[in-house]
Design a protein around this motif. Structure first.
Motif, PDB file in Angstrom:
ATOM      1  N   SER A  92      70.769  52.356 -42.750  1.00 29.42           N
ATOM      2  CA  SER A  92      71.715  51.814 -43.727  1.00 29.42           C
ATOM      3  C   SER A  92      72.564  52.900 -44.385  1.00 29.42           C
ATOM      4  CB  SER A  92      70.978  51.009 -44.804  1.00 29.42           C
ATOM      5  OG  SER A  92      70.132  51.866 -45.552  1.00 29.42           O
ATOM      6  N   ARG A  93      72.172  54.160 -44.204  1.00 34.24           N
ATOM      7  CA  ARG A  93      72.916  55.280 -44.797  1.00 34.24           C
ATOM      8  C   ARG A  93      73.271  56.330 -43.758  1.00 34.24           C
ATOM      9  NH1 ARG A  93      69.815  56.541 -50.426  1.00 34.24           N
ATOM     10  NH2 ARG A  93      69.374  54.393 -50.954  1.00 34.24           N
ATOM     11  N   LEU A  94      73.467  55.889 -42.544  1.00 37.94           N
ATOM     12  CA  LEU A  94      73.699  56.815 -41.438  1.00 37.94           C
ATOM     13  C   LEU A  94      75.085  57.441 -41.515  1.00 37.94           C
ATOM     14  CD1 LEU A  94      72.259  57.834 -38.894  1.00 37.94           C
ATOM     15  CD2 LEU A  94      73.379  55.999 -37.637  1.00 37.94           C
ATOM     16  N   ARG A  95      75.112  58.758 -41.516  1.00 37.82           N
ATOM     17  CA  ARG A  95      76.379  59.485 -41.486  1.00 37.82           C
ATOM     18  C   ARG A  95      76.819  59.653 -40.036  1.00 37.82           C
ATOM     19  NH1 ARG A  95      75.437  65.034 -43.940  1.00 37.82           N
ATOM     20  NH2 ARG A  95      73.755  64.911 -42.439  1.00 37.82           N
ATOM     21  N   LEU A  96      78.102  59.817 -39.827  1.00 35.45           N
ATOM     22  CA  LEU A  96      78.643  59.985 -38.490  1.00 35.45           C
ATOM     23  C   LEU A  96      77.985  61.166 -37.781  1.00 35.45           C
ATOM     24  CD1 LEU A  96      80.607  59.217 -36.254  1.00 35.45           C
ATOM     25  CD2 LEU A  96      82.305  60.688 -37.353  1.00 35.45           C
ATOM     26  N   VAL A  97      77.831  62.268 -38.463  1.00 34.69           N
ATOM     27  CA  VAL A  97      77.248  63.466 -37.860  1.00 34.69           C
ATOM     28  C   VAL A  97      75.816  63.193 -37.381  1.00 34.69           C
ATOM     29  CG1 VAL A  97      76.421  64.509 -40.025  1.00 34.69           C
ATOM     30  CG2 VAL A  97      77.029  65.969 -38.090  1.00 34.69           C
ATOM     31  N   ASP A  98      75.073  62.373 -38.126  1.00 32.46           N
ATOM     32  CA  ASP A  98      73.708  62.040 -37.721  1.00 32.46           C
ATOM     33  C   ASP A  98      73.705  61.119 -36.500  1.00 32.46           C
ATOM     34  OD1 ASP A  98      72.560  63.563 -39.778  1.00 32.46           O
ATOM     35  OD2 ASP A  98      72.710  61.896 -41.192  1.00 32.46           O
ATOM     36  N   LEU A  99      74.638  60.172 -36.459  1.00 31.90           N
ATOM     37  CA  LEU A  99      74.749  59.304 -35.292  1.00 31.90           C
ATOM     38  C   LEU A  99      75.076  60.128 -34.053  1.00 31.90           C
ATOM     39  CD1 LEU A  99      74.843  56.554 -33.881  1.00 31.90           C
ATOM     40  CD2 LEU A  99      77.250  56.408 -34.567  1.00 31.90           C
ATOM     41  N   ILE A 100      75.965  61.084 -34.193  1.00 32.06           N
ATOM     42  CA  ILE A 100      76.328  61.941 -33.056  1.00 32.06           C
ATOM     43  C   ILE A 100      75.113  62.742 -32.599  1.00 32.06           C
ATOM     44  CG2 ILE A 100      77.810  63.836 -32.268  1.00 32.06           C
ATOM     45  CD1 ILE A 100      79.178  61.040 -32.775  1.00 32.06           C
ATOM     46  N   ARG A 101      74.323  63.209 -33.537  1.00 24.16           N
ATOM     47  CA  ARG A 101      73.105  63.953 -33.183  1.00 24.16           C
ATOM     48  C   ARG A 101      72.165  63.066 -32.351  1.00 24.16           C
ATOM     49  NH1 ARG A 101      71.881  66.774 -37.733  1.00 24.16           N
ATOM     50  NH2 ARG A 101      72.559  68.684 -36.755  1.00 24.16           N
ATOM     51  N   VAL A 102      72.003  61.810 -32.743  1.00 24.66           N
ATOM     52  CA  VAL A 102      71.139  60.889 -31.996  1.00 24.66           C
ATOM     53  C   VAL A 102      71.758  60.577 -30.633  1.00 24.66           C
ATOM     54  CG1 VAL A 102      70.063  58.600 -31.977  1.00 24.66           C
ATOM     55  CG2 VAL A 102      70.125  59.923 -34.097  1.00 24.66           C
ATOM     56  N   ILE A 103      73.062  60.414 -30.583  1.00 29.70           N
ATOM     57  CA  ILE A 103      73.738  60.174 -29.303  1.00 29.70           C
ATOM     58  C   ILE A 103      73.495  61.335 -28.349  1.00 29.70           C
ATOM     59  CG2 ILE A 103      76.031  60.087 -28.228  1.00 29.70           C
ATOM     60  CD1 ILE A 103      76.885  58.165 -30.481  1.00 29.70           C
ATOM     61  N   VAL A 104      73.552  62.549 -28.855  1.00 25.13           N
ATOM     62  CA  VAL A 104      73.301  63.728 -28.006  1.00 25.13           C
ATOM     63  C   VAL A 104      71.855  63.729 -27.509  1.00 25.13           C
ATOM     64  CG1 VAL A 104      73.144  66.254 -28.004  1.00 25.13           C
ATOM     65  CG2 VAL A 104      75.157  65.130 -28.966  1.00 25.13           C
ATOM     66  N   LEU A 105      70.927  63.320 -28.358  1.00 26.00           N
ATOM     67  CA  LEU A 105      69.538  63.214 -27.905  1.00 26.00           C
ATOM     68  C   LEU A 105      69.412  62.183 -26.785  1.00 26.00           C
ATOM     69  CD1 LEU A 105      67.711  63.418 -31.357  1.00 26.00           C
ATOM     70  CD2 LEU A 105      67.747  65.166 -29.562  1.00 26.00           C
ATOM     71  N   VAL A 159      75.426  52.210 -26.635  1.00 24.19           N
ATOM     72  CA  VAL A 159      74.998  51.837 -27.992  1.00 24.19           C
ATOM     73  C   VAL A 159      75.730  50.580 -28.465  1.00 24.19           C
ATOM     74  CG1 VAL A 159      74.175  54.116 -28.746  1.00 24.19           C
ATOM     75  CG2 VAL A 159      76.543  53.496 -29.162  1.00 24.19           C
ATOM     76  N   ILE A 160      76.903  50.341 -27.927  1.00 26.44           N
ATOM     77  CA  ILE A 160      77.630  49.096 -28.232  1.00 26.44           C
ATOM     78  C   ILE A 160      76.990  47.939 -27.468  1.00 26.44           C
ATOM     79  CG2 ILE A 160      79.837  47.883 -28.038  1.00 26.44           C
ATOM     80  CD1 ILE A 160      81.165  50.728 -28.138  1.00 26.44           C
ATOM     81  N   GLU A 161      76.793  48.130 -26.172  1.00 26.37           N
ATOM     82  CA  GLU A 161      76.240  47.070 -25.320  1.00 26.37           C
ATOM     83  C   GLU A 161      74.863  46.609 -25.779  1.00 26.37           C
ATOM     84  OE1 GLU A 161      78.381  48.732 -21.259  1.00 26.37           O
ATOM     85  OE2 GLU A 161      76.245  49.093 -21.590  1.00 26.37           O
ATOM     86  N   THR A 162      74.073  47.530 -26.301  1.00 29.41           N
ATOM     87  CA  THR A 162      72.725  47.193 -26.755  1.00 29.41           C
ATOM     88  C   THR A 162      72.704  46.774 -28.220  1.00 29.41           C
ATOM     89  OG1 THR A 162      72.257  49.518 -27.214  1.00 29.41           O
ATOM     90  CG2 THR A 162      71.576  48.670 -25.049  1.00 29.41           C
ATOM     91  N   LYS A 163      73.885  46.634 -28.797  1.00 28.72           N
ATOM     92  CA  LYS A 163      74.060  46.149 -30.172  1.00 28.72           C
ATOM     93  C   LYS A 163      73.431  47.059 -31.230  1.00 28.72           C
ATOM     94  CE  LYS A 163      75.172  41.564 -28.872  1.00 28.72           C
ATOM     95  NZ  LYS A 163      76.229  41.910 -27.993  1.00 28.72           N
ATOM     96  N   ILE A 164      73.340  48.338 -30.909  1.00 29.84           N
ATOM     97  CA  ILE A 164      72.888  49.311 -31.902  1.00 29.84           C
ATOM     98  C   ILE A 164      74.017  49.531 -32.905  1.00 29.84           C
ATOM     99  CG2 ILE A 164      72.232  51.723 -32.260  1.00 29.84           C
ATOM    100  CD1 ILE A 164      70.754  51.540 -29.529  1.00 29.84           C
ATOM    101  N   ILE A 165      75.251  49.604 -32.386  1.00 30.27           N
ATOM    102  CA  ILE A 165      76.432  49.658 -33.256  1.00 30.27           C
ATOM    103  C   ILE A 165      77.379  48.540 -32.821  1.00 30.27           C
ATOM    104  CG2 ILE A 165      76.235  52.152 -33.654  1.00 30.27           C
ATOM    105  CD1 ILE A 165      78.625  52.530 -31.737  1.00 30.27           C
ATOM    106  N   THR A 166      78.315  48.231 -33.689  1.00 24.83           N
ATOM    107  CA  THR A 166      79.278  47.173 -33.377  1.00 24.83           C
ATOM    108  C   THR A 166      80.387  47.693 -32.467  1.00 24.83           C
ATOM    109  OG1 THR A 166      80.682  47.706 -35.273  1.00 24.83           O
ATOM    110  CG2 THR A 166      78.896  46.092 -35.643  1.00 24.83           C
ATOM    111  N   GLN A 167      81.058  46.776 -31.819  1.00 24.36           N
ATOM    112  CA  GLN A 167      82.214  47.137 -30.985  1.00 24.36           C
ATOM    113  C   GLN A 167      83.265  47.835 -31.843  1.00 24.36           C
ATOM    114  OE1 GLN A 167      82.824  46.638 -27.479  1.00 24.36           O
ATOM    115  NE2 GLN A 167      84.429  48.082 -28.014  1.00 24.36           N
ATOM    116  N   LYS A 168      83.456  47.336 -33.059  1.00 26.38           N
ATOM    117  CA  LYS A 168      84.452  47.911 -33.966  1.00 26.38           C
ATOM    118  C   LYS A 168      84.130  49.380 -34.258  1.00 26.38           C
ATOM    119  CE  LYS A 168      86.656  47.082 -38.414  1.00 26.38           C
ATOM    120  NZ  LYS A 168      86.701  46.219 -39.611  1.00 26.38           N
ATOM    121  N   PHE A 169      82.863  49.672 -34.536  1.00 33.89           N
ATOM    122  CA  PHE A 169      82.485  51.062 -34.805  1.00 33.89           C
ATOM    123  C   PHE A 169      82.581  51.900 -33.538  1.00 33.89           C
ATOM    124  CE2 PHE A 169      79.570  54.585 -35.745  1.00 33.89           C
ATOM    125  CZ  PHE A 169      80.233  55.078 -36.855  1.00 33.89           C
ATOM    126  N   GLY A 170      82.239  51.310 -32.396  1.00 31.79           N
ATOM    127  CA  GLY A 170      82.385  52.009 -31.122  1.00 31.79           C
ATOM    128  C   GLY A 170      83.828  52.387 -30.858  1.00 31.79           C
TER     129      GLY A 170
END
Length: 138
Positions: A50-63, A79-90
């Motif tokens: 609920s408080r995820l910063r962009l930099v933290d999301l990128i870190r998880v994406i790299v993992l 991450v969009i297809e699996t509904k982890i994030i929305t299409q809009k955020f993607g």
């Protein structure tokens, strides 16, 4: 070849490409496992969704890139297809790729992986020992 087939050929080519991409995504990054590893990384890093910063999301994406040995764009789509994030955020991630890719590269360097570290040197681990064993057996 597809250009000569007319508009129908171009449409068929695009449909085939989507099917191939879907197959690759499911084969390389199965949805259930992909979601599971994503949330495991979030937990290990102590991140609150609920408080995820962009930099933290990128870190998880790299993992995730490291786990599944796939490029950034593949994980962004997944991450969009699996509904982890929305299409809009993607779409926001895609639009800001110029700013995000340097972060991806920086975080990738922290990973113990060969991803994005291609060299001209090719080898087979243990080849020397294997050759010596074969020579002794003669």
């Amino acid at each position: 070849m597809w250009e000569l087939a007319g508009e129908r050929g171009v449409l068929e080519s695009k449909i085939e490409e989507r099917i191939i991409n879907r197959f690759a995504a499911e084969l390389l990054m199965p949805a259930k496992e992909f979601r599971k590893t994503f949330w495991v990384h979030m937990e290990k890093l102590g991140l609150d969704p609920s408080r995820l910063r962009l930099v933290d999301l990128i870190r998880v994406i790299v993992l995730q890139m490291n786990d599944y040995m796939v490029p950034y764009e593949s994980v962004r789509k997944r991450v969009i297809e699996t509904k982890i994030i929305t299409q809009k955020f993607g779409d926001v991630l895609l639009k800001n790729e110029e700013t995000i890719l340097p972060l991806v590269n920086a975080f990738s360097k922290d990973q113990n992986t060969m991803l994005d570290r291609v060299t001209a040197k090719k080898t087979i681990p243990g080849l020397r020992n294997l050759l010596e064993t074969v020579e002794k057996g003669r």
